[in-house]
Design an enzyme around this catalytic site. Structure first.
Site, PDB file in Angstrom:
ATOM      1  CB  CYS B   2      -3.098   7.573   7.875  1.00 30.89           C
ATOM      2  SG  CYS B   2      -3.664   6.060   8.612  1.00 30.89           S
ATOM      3  NE  ARG B  33      -3.104  10.581   1.736  1.00 30.22           N
ATOM      4  CZ  ARG B  33      -2.095  10.314   0.915  1.00 30.22           C
ATOM      5  NH1 ARG B  33      -1.896  11.069  -0.132  1.00 30.22           N
ATOM      6  NH2 ARG B  33      -1.298   9.306   1.134  1.00 30.22           N
ATOM      7  CD1 TRP B  88      -9.558   4.092   5.827  1.00 27.30           C
ATOM      8  CD2 TRP B  88      -8.018   2.505   6.080  1.00 27.30           C
ATOM      9  NE1 TRP B  88     -10.026   2.958   5.224  1.00 27.30           N
ATOM     10  CE2 TRP B  88      -9.114   1.971   5.361  1.00 27.30           C
ATOM     11  CE3 TRP B  88      -6.942   1.677   6.356  1.00 27.30           C
ATOM     12  CZ2 TRP B  88      -9.153   0.650   4.924  1.00 27.30           C
ATOM     13  CZ3 TRP B  88      -6.976   0.360   5.912  1.00 27.30           C
ATOM     14  CH2 TRP B  88      -8.074  -0.136   5.212  1.00 27.30           C
ATOM     15  CG  ASN B 115       0.421   8.177   6.530  1.00 30.65           C
ATOM     16  OD1 ASN B 115      -0.510   8.388   7.288  1.00 30.65           O
ATOM     17  ND2 ASN B 115       0.620   8.856   5.424  1.00 30.65           N
ATOM     18  N   GLY B 116       1.025   4.047   7.551  1.00 28.96           N
ATOM     19  CA  GLY B 116       1.628   2.772   7.205  1.00 28.96           C
ATOM     20  C   GLY B 116       1.329   1.727   8.247  1.00 28.96           C
ATOM     21  CD  GLU B 586     -13.453   1.873 -13.260  1.00 28.39           C
ATOM     22  OE1 GLU B 586     -12.721   0.952 -12.844  1.00 28.39           O
ATOM     23  OE2 GLU B 586     -13.537   2.962 -12.689  1.00 28.39           O
ATOM     24  CE  LYS B 590     -15.117   4.236  -9.704  1.00 26.72           C
ATOM     25  NZ  LYS B 590     -13.918   4.049 -10.534  1.00 26.72           N
ATOM     26  CD  GLU B 593     -14.685   2.924  -6.337  1.00 25.30           C
ATOM     27  OE1 GLU B 593     -14.626   3.411  -7.476  1.00 25.30           O
ATOM     28  OE2 GLU B 593     -13.682   2.545  -5.720  1.00 25.30           O
ATOM     29  CG  HIS B 609     -18.485 -21.336 -18.507  1.00 21.69           C
ATOM     30  ND1 HIS B 609     -18.080 -22.643 -18.601  1.00 21.69           N
ATOM     31  CD2 HIS B 609     -18.351 -20.818 -19.742  1.00 21.69           C
ATOM     32  CE1 HIS B 609     -17.699 -22.900 -19.840  1.00 21.69           C
ATOM     33  NE2 HIS B 609     -17.856 -21.812 -20.557  1.00 21.69           N
ATOM     34  CE  LYS B 712      -8.482  10.053  -6.058  1.00 19.89           C
ATOM     35  NZ  LYS B 712      -9.458   9.521  -7.000  1.00 19.89           N
TER      36      LYS B 712
END
Lengths: 432, 717
Positions: B2, B33, B88, B115-116, B586, B590, B593, B609, B712
């Site tokens: 948030c 964010r 969020w 926030n939190g 990586e 990408k 997301e 395997h 972010k």
């Protein structure tokens, strides 16, 4: 005289019980009813003889019995196999663990500055599952390495490192390569294998046999739980002289003794799982599995089983990594399976699952019996729960992985996939 | 996660419209964010009244809501405090009642943005409901607002008229979890409280006059008059005794003070810091901007002060007071006012359609900036000022532990092998959250490296505190000046990548990678056996910016691939081995997301395997086949894929004969990238994957810079 030559003893069991293993660079010449062994390189071997060993494989153990597939048989055998790996080794009355195969190396092992566990795939997951308890009981750093990556990187290994090699077949090429590397660096090496006479069991300084019996299904099931228990026993054994760990060790040993019967309880979930596969899971080809702490390894192992057997693209995620990108995928409604059994992280796991529910993720939650926290969401149809018995946190993964084994199995059955011989996988992976 | 923003003007006349615009603009800059709902709270038309506006969706939806409500924008305020929030969801799905600000009651007596996560909110909620409070939302934040009201009323009934910060201390005693918190109340007009624990919070100061001092003193309570512990569940009688006793002690303390010099000194420091704006003590026009991120403050002022955990900032009468919600031995006595270096222009998109695209194209410059002034190509030396004094200690380390989350974790994986090669020190790479869960053994001779783009990642911060407690040497690799990790670690390296606005980390990854390689090079500079390797790597680094520019020319080709081969696919497999394993992970991250496609990075040799079971003619596969010592094995793995009708896209080096030959007989496509040193090849190889993620998302019509469910800076654990 008759001779049978094979790359695996399973094909010999019905004909003979005496075998000779060839070493690297051996040349065997059979003629006139005689077996001659030559060495292709002078001075490359220390041994001047090859012993005749006796096979202990029973033919009946290789049959399916009342089950439709070997995989199903082996899932159900876990009640017995977990008992067998502990038999004669765990004494619940004196709260001791006895591991004869390691006894001679006690001093070196307890002096370890670092423990490195090296394996591939399911064995790698059993190492991840056991790693936290090693760190807790022994208070030394523990690294878990994929054998292939370990060799590729030419890792730093020192004389006072202890390296544990875990392999079901004892013949996994990558693991053997890593073992040779560590021996060269003079580390103390331990093998945890299920095949006596295998390369890893013969080359390591010492080891523990998992006594699991033959595993015919390609997908590792009972070997995983046996390896897990074997590793926990090693941790208990190595930490025996620490006074501060007495209560914890006692707790774990007592819990180990009831694991086989708890597995039997979990297997009773099968009808519910069959129904779940039919109604909810069969039409999906992507899954997410969430686990945290000890259950991260359960998530990895479950995802691996689903890939191998059901051909669904499943991925395991550390529950608290949700905020790091993974939640983007969640809203497209892939089935989400989350491990939420009780341990130190339960409140945080509950919080993460709440976030999934808020985004209509509708997860399947593997939780302990009598856990009420999701009762309301369950009534609303937001979640489905699979309830397993509760045990000590470091052993819970043994129970938690079994529903995933059953889900993989039944998804494959529903999709009419050949369970015991899935495409493109092999029991031993001797070639690169 | 948030975002929080607060704006206070004192003796600066602002219309309500201007105040609304300032708050909304602050949210706009925090939008990256977290953004599933937004809201603001400002003073209403009547004295002691509050207007709250909130809406689901983006900041633009909030603007529409405010326009619809049609407040009188022309009313002016000489002094005012307003707070704002972009959310969020963590408790309660995105619905209007769950938007922040949250209020204590229909009269809006206390209004809170937060926030939190409050981990004990269920217990608090049950308790408050039992006391008759009615909840409007499913949020944990509403508990805070109602707790404020409850404690305020209880103290009032017992005859105690608490100061705003005193009341806040009582509230904080009841909260467990993490928070970044702003509170505004009609009982304390023109005052605002800002406090944090685990979530970042900073205060910008703006005034026409020059600041007199560059710090603010922390105000500690008298030793023997500390705030009493007053559990919420105690009965009224014992509850009411606490503050009264505190005052008695305080009076006694003053009477007993026989050291006039000490008393004078205290008063002098106190008044000096409080009046940091004024030479003569007269009231001065001033504005304060409170935010969870500097990006929303930089437009207004460059003078900022960062709050520490358990700091309690109380802004009123044009003054900023900092208290501690709990006392610590050895805690810092001051908070310095720092100057932000972020320029506004750097945050804007420029000629690009999305920040992500802009940042991908900035990598030739950002990688250059990471190295600038640090690598001497003539003498083959690496100079890292932030680490220089500590290098001998690091070289003697028993173990290096690299701790990070997400993309930063992948930069650690990418560089792990070169650290081990150059330093001969064992290296562990740990996910921060897993590291904490395991309570990993850490010793005094361990060196722990923390990598985070924002420098605020909650799990990484917690792991850092854990390692500090155990006496390990800590190194921070961050991209934000003044961030928590950069301030708390013993030493570190700033990656100088510039602000990264796009939620998906792109340029920060390559800059972190290079910063870590430079660190490894620094460790080895006294080893004769490593000289040739070091020279090879340093010269390779020199060429990286140019080579990245070259790879970016693949964009038209990649764009086409995404429109044809990869369109409408649900799953994707990426294969890499050795140094390229991190690039595979990586790249998969990408794609996951940004384009919402389920992709997975796999170690190429682990195909057999289980993963090979997934391979058929339909599954898209991307494999890294650039040259290094493992190349023959990689080729073998890819042959196993093609033998099963897979038709992979190979990222290979330019003019590579092996792939040219194979593409004639096998169904595969190639993307050719420049060749560089094996340990640096991952910097080149990741670029095509970044572009692929971007174009997959664009072709799907996805909002690239603000993907759903992601933020972010992950500041909740």
């Amino acid at each position: 005289m008759e001779f049978y030559l094979s790359s695996d003893c399973a094909s010999l069991a019905r004909y003979v019980s005496k075998v000779v293993y060839l070493e690297d660079n051996d040349i065997a010449h059979i003629y006139d009813g005689e077996l001659h062994i030559h060495c292709s390189k002078i001075g490359s071997e220390d041994f001047s003889f090859r012993t005749v060993q006796k096979l202990e494989l029973e033919l009946s153990k290789i049959k399916k019995g009342p089950y439709d597939n070997f995989m199903q048989k082996e899932i159900y055998e876990q009640c017995e196999t977990t008992k067998n790996v502990m038999r004669g080794r765990v004494d619940a009355f004196t709260n001791r663990v006895v591991l004869g195969g390691l006894e001679n190396w006690l001093t070196e092992l307890r002096r370890a500055k670092r423990i490195i566990m090296i394996a591939s795939k399911a064995s790698f997951h059993s190492c991840l599952a056991a790693r936290p308890i090693f760190e807790e009981l022994m208070e030394v750093p523990v690294n878990v390495e994929l054998a292939l990556d370990f060799v590729d990187r030419n890792c730093c290994i020192f004389r006072n490192d202890v390296c544990i090699f875990v392999s079901r077949s004892g013949e996994t090429t990558d693991t053997i390569n890593a073992l040779n590397y560590c021996i060269k660096k003079e580390a103390v090496t331990i093998g945890v294998v299920n095949c006596s006479g295998s390369s890893i069991s013969r080359f390591t300084h010492c080891g523990v046999h998992t006594n699991t019996g033959p595993e015919k299904g390609i997908a590792t099931t009972k070997s995983y739980t046996s390896q897990y228990i074997a590793l926990v026993m090693i941790a208990l054994w190595m930490s025996e002289d620490l006074v501060s760990k007495i209560e914890r060790r006692k707790e774990i040993i007592q819990a180990l003794t009831i694991v086989p019967s708890q597995i039997k309880e979990v297997l009773e979930l099968e009808p519910l799982i069959i129904e779940l596969c039919d109604k909810k899971l069969k039409q999906h080809d992507t899954f997410l599995l969430l686990g945290r702490g000890y259950q991260f390894a359960s998530a990895l192992e479950g995802a691996s089983k689903m890939k191998e057997i059901s051909y669904v693209h499943s991925e395991s995620i550390l529950t608290n990594e949700l905020g790091h990108r993974v939640l983007a995928v969640a809203s497209d409604n892939p089935p989400i399976i989350a491990f939420a059994t009780k341990d130190a992280f339960s409140p945080k796991i509950a919080s993460c699952i709440d976030q999934i529910i808020e985004r209509k993720g509708n997860p399947i939650i593997i939780c302990n019996k009598g856990h009420k926290i999701w009762e309301q969401d369950k009534q609303k149809g937001n979640v489905v729960t699979l309830e397993v018995p509760q045990t000590v946190d470091c052993l819970q993964g043994i129970l938690n992985v079994i529903p995933l084994q059953l889900i993989s199995y039944w998804l494959a059955i529903k999709k009419d996939i050949g369970v015991d011989l899935p495409r493109d996988s092999a029991m031993s992976a001797p070639d690169i | 996660m948030c975002g929080i923003f607060g704006y206070c003007n004192y003796l600066v006349e602002r219309s309500r419209g201007e105040i609304i615009d300032t708050l909304v603009d602050g949210l706009q800059r925090l939008e990256y964010r977290g953004y599933d709902s937004t809201g603001i709270a400002i003073d209403g038309d009547e004295a002691d009244s509050t207007f709250i506006y909130k809406q689901i969706g983006k900041v633009s939806a909030l603007k529409e809501e405010i326009t619809k409500q049609n407040p009188n924008r022309d009313v002016t305020f000489v002094s005012h405090c307003g707070i704002a929030h972009t959310r969020w969801a963590t408790h309660g799905r995105p619905e209007q009642v769950n938007c922040h600000p949250q209020r204590s009651d229909p009269e809006d007596q206390f209004v809170v943005v937060h926030n939190g996560i409050i981990t004990n909110f269920r217990e608090l909620k049950t308790l408050l409901i039992n006391k008759g409070y009615k909840f409007e939302s499913d949020t944990d934040t509403e508990c805070i607002a109602k707790l404020y009201l409850h404690l305020y009323n209880t103290n009032l009934q017992n005859g105690h008229d608490l100061d705003f910060h005193e009341l806040t201390k009582l509230v904080l005693l009841e909260l467990e979890g993490s928070y970044g918190l702003l509170c505004k109340s009609c009982h304390y007009p023109n005052e605002v409280i800002a406090t944090r624990k685990g979530s970042p919070l900073l205060i910008g100061v703006k005034s026409e006059k020059k600041l007199k001092v560059d710090f603010v003193d922390v105000e500690f309570p008298e030793e023997n008059a500390g705030q009493p512990e007053i559990p919420l569940k105690s009965n009224n009688k014992s509850f009411g005794l606490g503050p009264k006793k505190a005052r008695e002690f305080e009076a006694g303390s003053q009477n007993a003070n026989l050291l006039p010099i000490a008393a004078n000194e205290f008063n002098l420091r106190h008044s000096q810091s409080r009046a940091f704006l004024s030479e003569d003590g007269s009231p001065t026009p001033v504005e304060f901007f409170v935010s969870s991120d500097a990006a929303s403050v930089v437009k207004h002022t460059k003078k900022v002060l960062f709050l520490e955990d358990d700091d309690l900032a109380h802004i009123y009468d044009g003054e900023l007071h900092i208290h501690r919600s709990r006392r610590e031995v050895g805690a810092s006595m001051t908070r310095s006012i720092q100057t932000l270096e972020m320029e506004l222009a750097q945050i804007m998109k420029g000629p690009y359609d999305h920040f992500m695209q802009k940042e991908i194209y900035e990598q030739p410059e950002s990688t250059f900036n990471t190295m600038r002034g640090r690598i001497d190509y003539e003498n083959n030396k690496v100079i890292l000022g932030g680490l220089k004094a500590w290098l001998p200690v690091v070289r003697r380390a028993r173990r290096l532990i690299m701790i990070a989350c997400g993309t930063s974790y992948h930069s650690c994986l990418a560089t792990r092998a070169i650290f081990e090669e150059l330093s001969d020190i064992p290296v562990s790479v740990e996910l921060a959250s897993d590291f904490l869960d395991r309570k990993c053994p850490v010793f005094r001779d361990d060196v722990c490296v923390f990598v985070s783009q924002s420098g605020e990642t909650a799990d990484t911060m917690l792991a850092l505190n854990y390692c500090l407690e155990r006496g390990a040497l800590t190194v921070g690799i961050v991209n934000s000046v003044g961030s928590s990790i950069s301030r708390v670690t013993h030493c570190g390296v700033h990656i100088n990548a510039g602000p990264e606005i796009g939620v998906a980390s792109t340029k920060a990854y390559t800059s972190q990678y290079i910063a870590l390689v430079m660190f490894a090079l620094s460790l080895s500079d006294d080893r004769v056996s490593k000289i040739d390797r070091r020279i090879e790597i340093i010269q390779g680094l020199k060429l990286i910016p140019g080579q990245i520019k070259q790879v970016l020319k693949l964009e038209p080709r990649i764009k086409k691939l995404c429109a044809t081969e990869l369109k409408d696919q649900k799953s994707l497999l990426l294969l890499g081995r050795g140094y390229q394993f991190a690039a595979a992970l990586e790249g998969a991250l990408k794609i996951k997301e940004i384009s919402y496609m389920h992709s997975e990075g796999v170690l190429a040799g682990e195909l057999k395997h289980g993963v090979l079971a997934l391979v058929d003619e339909n599954l898209p596969i991307i494999a890294f086949g650039t040259r290094d010592s493992l190349f023959p094995k990689v080729v073998s793995s890819i042959e196993q894929v093609t033998a099963r009708k897979g038709h992979p896209i190979i990222i290979c080096n330019e003019n590579d004969e092996v792939w040219a030959q194979k593409s004639k007989s096998i169904d595969l496509q190639t993307l050719e990238v420049p060749q560089t040193v094996d340990c640096l090849q991952g910097l080149i190889n990741i670029i095509p994957l970044q572009l692929m993620s971007y174009w997959l998302a664009v072709n799907k019509g996805i909002d690239v810079d603000f993907p759903r469910n992601l933020a972010k800076s992950v500041t909740v654990e």
